[in-house]
Design an enzyme around this catalytic site. Structure first.
Site, PDB file in Angstrom:
ATOM      1  N   LYS A   1      76.983  49.723  13.839  1.00 14.86           N
ATOM      2  CA  LYS A   1      76.186  48.487  14.242  1.00 14.86           C
ATOM      3  C   LYS A   1      74.976  48.006  15.101  1.00 14.86           C
ATOM      4  O   LYS A   1      74.104  47.370  13.813  1.00 14.86           O
ATOM      5  CB  LYS A   1      76.969  47.531  14.967  1.00 14.86           C
TER       6      LYS A   1
ATOM      7  N   LYS B   1      81.041  39.811  14.615  1.00 13.95           N
ATOM      8  CA  LYS B   1      81.939  41.080  15.204  1.00 13.95           C
ATOM      9  C   LYS B   1      81.682  41.789  16.338  1.00 13.95           C
ATOM     10  O   LYS B   1      80.784  41.743  17.160  1.00 13.95           O
ATOM     11  CB  LYS B   1      81.744  41.231  13.670  1.00 13.95           C
TER      12      LYS B   1
ATOM     13  N   ARG C   1      76.744  48.524  -0.481  1.00  9.99           N
ATOM     14  CA  ARG C   1      76.794  49.433  -0.063  1.00  9.99           C
ATOM     15  C   ARG C   1      75.488  51.010  -1.123  1.00  9.99           C
ATOM     16  O   ARG C   1      76.016  50.970  -2.604  1.00  9.99           O
ATOM     17  CB  ARG C   1      78.246  50.302  -0.502  1.00  9.99           C
TER      18      ARG C   1
ATOM     19  N   ARG D   1      80.812  44.514  -2.677  1.00 12.01           N
ATOM     20  CA  ARG D   1      81.532  44.104  -2.632  1.00 12.01           C
ATOM     21  C   ARG D   1      81.505  42.733  -2.385  1.00 12.01           C
ATOM     22  O   ARG D   1      80.902  42.044  -2.191  1.00 12.01           O
ATOM     23  CB  ARG D   1      81.378  45.369  -1.281  1.00 12.01           C
TER      24      ARG D   1
ATOM     25  N   ARG E   1      84.042  37.842   3.465  1.00 13.29           N
ATOM     26  CA  ARG E   1      83.926  39.334   3.832  1.00 13.29           C
ATOM     27  C   ARG E   1      84.646  40.213   2.574  1.00 13.29           C
ATOM     28  O   ARG E   1      85.008  39.548   1.485  1.00 13.29           O
ATOM     29  CB  ARG E   1      84.816  40.329   5.443  1.00 13.29           C
TER      30      ARG E   1
ATOM     31  N   ASP F   1      74.741  48.890   4.267  1.00 13.56           N
ATOM     32  CA  ASP F   1      75.086  48.361   3.589  1.00 13.56           C
ATOM     33  C   ASP F   1      74.165  46.719   3.881  1.00 13.56           C
ATOM     34  O   ASP F   1      73.227  46.701   4.854  1.00 13.56           O
ATOM     35  CB  ASP F   1      75.673  47.277   4.787  1.00 13.56           C
TER      36      ASP F   1
ATOM     37  N   GLU G   1      74.320  46.985   8.166  1.00 17.64           N
ATOM     38  CA  GLU G   1      74.716  47.729   9.102  1.00 17.64           C
ATOM     39  C   GLU G   1      73.726  48.938   8.224  1.00 17.64           C
ATOM     40  O   GLU G   1      73.152  49.380   7.679  1.00 17.64           O
ATOM     41  CB  GLU G   1      75.907  48.366   8.766  1.00 17.64           C
TER      42      GLU G   1
ATOM     43  N   ASN H   1      75.564  52.807   7.891  1.00 17.21           N
ATOM     44  CA  ASN H   1      76.871  53.640   7.901  1.00 17.21           C
ATOM     45  C   ASN H   1      77.003  55.159   8.034  1.00 17.21           C
ATOM     46  O   ASN H   1      75.917  55.605   7.069  1.00 17.21           O
ATOM     47  CB  ASN H   1      78.031  52.926   7.131  1.00 17.21           C
TER      48      ASN H   1
END
Length: 320
Positions: free
Chosen positions: A125, A160, A210, A225, A233, A273, A281, A283
């Site tokens: 994050k 979050k 992604r 997504r 979400r 993301d 984000e 990852n």
């Protein structure tokens, strides 16, 4: 090559979509040997190198019993051509300790991907703070007053936890501010824990993309997504629908800006993301979506990854 995958239990793999499985399958296809262990199988003792209790495995090609164990043994991590840290989040205390064991193994000659120090330095994050030019309005705080101020300014926000995964613990609060106080108390635990607050991006309706970066270079397709029904979400774990698509010009701009920087730090594989035009984000622990992209586009992401891994090992750069 002899590859060691440090991952979740093999018995838990959903092989029809698991990215670590796709890596293993491509590695075996090329003639590399595969071993696996859990993070808790790694240990260190004074006078000896960092070792792990590993299982040497062979993929069977079957859907159910997809691997067979050839032997079990204790082996120094430096004895493998490469160690791939593929333990899924969350990044908790045990994950943190594992990175220190892996860093010691590096000092002993192990080649670890992604590099342990880089895993610690890029919490998924908070890593976006370094690249503020690519993110939307974002706040990190544990103070409820800051959150109320941010909401008053942006009206529609997402809250979050910093250690969440798969969409867990994500809340949306609209202009009416309904339940903002209760949600804040839940996430910040009465001011004891920091959280992230971001302006809601309506482009989420087109998907939380992604974008994969391998060896500093973007994979030409991403996985959008897309939230389903009244869900906010897009995470696949939260019921989102994965739709592979070519990178947009903005996606590519982001990936080409971040890729070389992150790769130079020892991050061979990164999953960025992107919602609309903004990074949400970065990852680094266990990026996924290889199989979904390949199944929908034919782009063999696992092959791109093993290509990059082989190139790193041939270049003789430990974990970078």
């Amino acid at each position: 090559m002899q590859l060691l995958f440090i991952a979740d239990p093999l018995e838990s793999f959903k092989t029809y979509k698991d990215t670590t499985f796709a890596m293993m399958r491509e590695a075996q296809r090329r003639g590399h040997t595969i071993s696996a262990c859990l993070p808790q199988d790694v240990m260190w003792e004074r006078g000896a190198p960092v070792r792990a209790h590993v299982r040497d495995i062979e993929l069977t090609g079957q859907a159910q019993e997809w691997y067979r164990v050839r032997q079990e043994r204790a082996e120094a991590l430096a004895g493998f051509s490469a160690v791939l840290m593929r333990k899924d989040p969350p990044f908790d205390s045990e994950y943190f300790y594992a990175t220190h064991l892996l860093e010691q193994a590096e000092r002993e000659g192990a080649r670890v991907f992604n590099r342990p120090r880089a895993l610690r330095d890029h919490p998924e994050k908070l890593a976006i703070m370094e690249f503020a030019q690519f993110i939307g309005p974002t706040l990190v705080t544990r103070d409820a007053r800051d959150i109320r101020r941010f909401h008053a300014e942006h009206r529609d926000i997402i809250l979050k936890p910093l250690d969440g995964m798969g969409g867990m613990g994500i809340f949306r609060v609209g202009a009416d501010g309904l339940n903002l106080g209760s949600i804040t108390e839940t996430l910040n635990r009465g001011g004891a824990q920091s959280l992230m607050v971001q302006k809601f991006l309506p482009e989420i309706a087109q998907g939380d993309k992604r974008v994969l970066i391998i060896g500093g270079k973007p994979v030409p397709f991403c996985l959008a997504r897309i939230p389903q029904g009244d869900e906010v979400r897009g995470n696949l774990a939260a019921g989102g629908k994965g739709v592979a698509q070519p990178l947009s010009a903005r996606d590519r701009e982001i990936a080409e800006a971040l890729g070389p920087i992150l790769h130079a730090r020892g991050l061979l594989l990164v999953g960025v993301d992107v919602i609309g035009d903004y990074v949400t984000e970065i990852n680094v622990t266990s990026p996924t979506c290889f199989q979904e992209i390949q199944q929908q586009t034919g782009c063999d992401v696992a092959a791109l990854f093993i290509d990059a891994l082989e190139a790193e090992l041939d270049a003789g750069r430990p974990g970078t």
